[in-house]
Design a protein around this motif. Structure first.
Motif, PDB file in Angstrom:
ATOM      1  N   ARG A 272     118.534  83.727 -11.742  1.00 44.33           N
ATOM      2  CA  ARG A 272     117.821  85.002 -11.563  1.00 44.33           C
ATOM      3  C   ARG A 272     117.083  85.405 -12.844  1.00 44.33           C
ATOM      4  N   ALA A 273     117.683  85.126 -13.998  1.00 44.59           N
ATOM      5  CA  ALA A 273     117.026  85.464 -15.272  1.00 44.59           C
ATOM      6  C   ALA A 273     115.752  84.634 -15.456  1.00 44.59           C
ATOM      7  N   ILE A 274     115.833  83.345 -15.129  1.00 47.88           N
ATOM      8  CA  ILE A 274     114.638  82.486 -15.265  1.00 47.88           C
ATOM      9  C   ILE A 274     113.553  82.951 -14.296  1.00 47.88           C
ATOM     10  N   LEU A 275     113.951  83.202 -13.051  1.00 44.78           N
ATOM     11  CA  LEU A 275     112.973  83.545 -12.011  1.00 44.78           C
ATOM     12  C   LEU A 275     112.342  84.917 -12.251  1.00 44.78           C
TER      13      LEU A 275
ATOM     14  N   ASP B 219     125.652  89.034 -16.805  1.00 45.80           N
ATOM     15  CA  ASP B 219     125.158  88.990 -18.185  1.00 45.80           C
ATOM     16  C   ASP B 219     125.336  87.618 -18.833  1.00 45.80           C
ATOM     17  N   ILE B 220     126.261  86.810 -18.313  1.00 47.69           N
ATOM     18  CA  ILE B 220     126.457  85.469 -18.898  1.00 47.69           C
ATOM     19  C   ILE B 220     125.189  84.635 -18.694  1.00 47.69           C
ATOM     20  N   GLY B 221     124.646  84.704 -17.480  1.00 49.28           N
ATOM     21  CA  GLY B 221     123.410  83.950 -17.194  1.00 49.28           C
ATOM     22  C   GLY B 221     122.246  84.438 -18.039  1.00 49.28           C
ATOM     23  N   LYS B 222     122.194  85.745 -18.278  1.00 46.61           N
ATOM     24  CA  LYS B 222     121.096  86.288 -19.106  1.00 46.61           C
ATOM     25  C   LYS B 222     121.222  85.804 -20.549  1.00 46.61           C
ATOM     26  N   VAL B 223     122.469  85.719 -21.043  1.00 40.33           N
ATOM     27  CA  VAL B 223     122.696  85.176 -22.384  1.00 40.33           C
ATOM     28  C   VAL B 223     122.256  83.709 -22.417  1.00 40.33           C
ATOM     29  N   ALA B 224     122.633  82.958 -21.389  1.00 36.93           N
ATOM     30  CA  ALA B 224     122.276  81.530 -21.347  1.00 36.93           C
ATOM     31  C   ALA B 224     120.762  81.369 -21.383  1.00 36.93           C
TER      32      ALA B 224
END
Ligand SMILES: NC(=O)c1ccc[n+]([C@@H]2O[C@H](COP(=O)([O-])OP(=O)(O)OC[C@H]3O[C@@H](n4cnc5c(N)ncnc54)[C@H](OP(=O)(O)O)[C@@H]3O)[C@@H](O)[C@H]2O)c1
Length: 318
Positions: free
Chosen positions: A22-25, A202-207
């Motif tokens: 979701r962060a990438i998209l 938030d883990i995915g956003k950090v990644a």
């Protein structure tokens, strides 16, 4: 997609990988494309990612050849295993080996390995305060991930040390519930120690922040958290944000918790005991500043509860 750096995201239909996708998209001009990996491309979460612009591909962590295909042409790999599907530390290590072997074969430029610390390093082998599980681990889903770090040798890897998901309140049955006396209560073997927690999203956003920052994080260990809070403090925030009565905290001994008998009670008992007995070390391994720098939208527990109010209330039955 052709001009973008492809990130092959394992666990894309789950919490960590889903957050990264979701962060990438959400950042169309960011220069990265999401290749969402799943065993079942027809499931709702996979088709939702495809509809949002991800390339969805099929692979299985138990099948190294399928991973090699999924990683072909990718710039990066987000590597996460799911202990809770099989409860085996050894299987997690075997899956991590498949990921590392496939990433080497595909020649990827950046791997993020979602790991945790080795709890055995905090204790002597003959320490009796916590039982060994699966013969050789203190907390299998921590220790096995930490052991698997070595499998990524020779790969440009960032070791991402995650924290307890606050989402466990509504996803894992850990929310306070009303007792026979009508009072909300919850039980943990945490004493007055602070638990390092984070909103799973938030883990995915950090990644994503780590992939964007690139080389400066290769070879580095990054420990992340949203906030470290006592169980009492979390209960107070739940009461305040949800507008419900006080939440009573039953602080039990870890042996009592391990004896509750639900699947994984021994594992969870050891895990909470580790967060309690090694509070200083666990918090020292995670940096709020580093987390916020990589994810400026990082949520506090209060912001998380506000956002997930409906799901948490349902889980609490209020
Ligand atoms: N809960 C916590 O508080 C917490 C905190 C820190 C770390 N962790 C760690 O987080 C890990 C789980 O990550 P998560 O919470 O993001 O997962 P999750 O939401 O439970 O979803 C599991 C994901 O793993 C994928 N998966 C599982 N087995 C697979 C296989 N054999 N091949 C391919 N994909 C597979 C699933 O994909 P498909 O089903 O679509 O194939 C799904 O996307 C666990 O190992 C746990 O120890 C959890």
């Amino acid at each position: 997609m052709a001009d973008k750096k492809i990130i092959a995201v394992l666990g894309s239909t789950g919490s960590q990988g889903g957050g990264l996708c979701r962060a990438i998209l959400a950042d169309a001009g960011g220069g990265f494309a999401c290749r969402a990996v799943t065993r079942d491309t027809s499931k709702d979460k996979a088709t939702a990612l495809a509809a949002a612009g991800a390339q969805v591909v099929k692979a299985d962590l138990d099948d190294v050849e399928s991973l090699k295909k999924a990683f072909a042409g990718a710039h990066g790999v987000y590597a996460v295993t799911n202990f809770w599907e099989h409860f085996s530390g050894d299987k997690e290590k075997a899956q991590a080996k498949n990921i590392a072997d496939a990433a080497k074969a595909a020649g990827v430029k950046h791997v993020i390995w979602s790991t945790l610390e080795d709890i055995r390093k905090f204790m002597k082998a003959d320490d009796k305060r916590m039982p060994m599980l699966q013969e050789k681990y203190r907390v299998p889903h921590f220790d096995a991930k930490a052991e698997a770090n070595a499998l990524f040798a020779g790969l440009p890897t960032t070791f991402l040390v995650t924290s307890f998901y606050w989402d466990n309140l509504y996803m894992f049955g850990l929310a306070p519930k009303k007792g026979d006396d009508g009072q909300l209560a919850w039980t943990f073997p945490m004493g007055t120690a602070k638990l390092a927690g984070i909103a799973a999203e938030d883990i995915g956003k950090v990644a994503y922040g780590i992939f964007k920052a690139g080389n400066q994080y290769v070879g580095k260990t990054v420990g992340i958290l949203g906030e470290a809070l006592t169980i009492d403090a979390m209960g107070k925030t739940l009461s305040k944000v949800l507008g419900v009565g006080p939440v009573k905290y039953n602080a039990v001994e870890a042996d009592v918790y391990r004896g509750f008998g639900f699947p994984g009670a021994d594992e969870m008992g050891n895990m909470f005991q580790a967060y309690r007995d090694f509070e200083k070390e666990m918090i020292a391994n995670r940096s709020l500043d580093a987390t916020r720098q990589l994810n400026p939208a990082l949520q506090s527990f209060e912001q998380f509860v506000t956002k997930q109010k409906a799901a948490i209330k349902t889980a609490m039955g209020v």
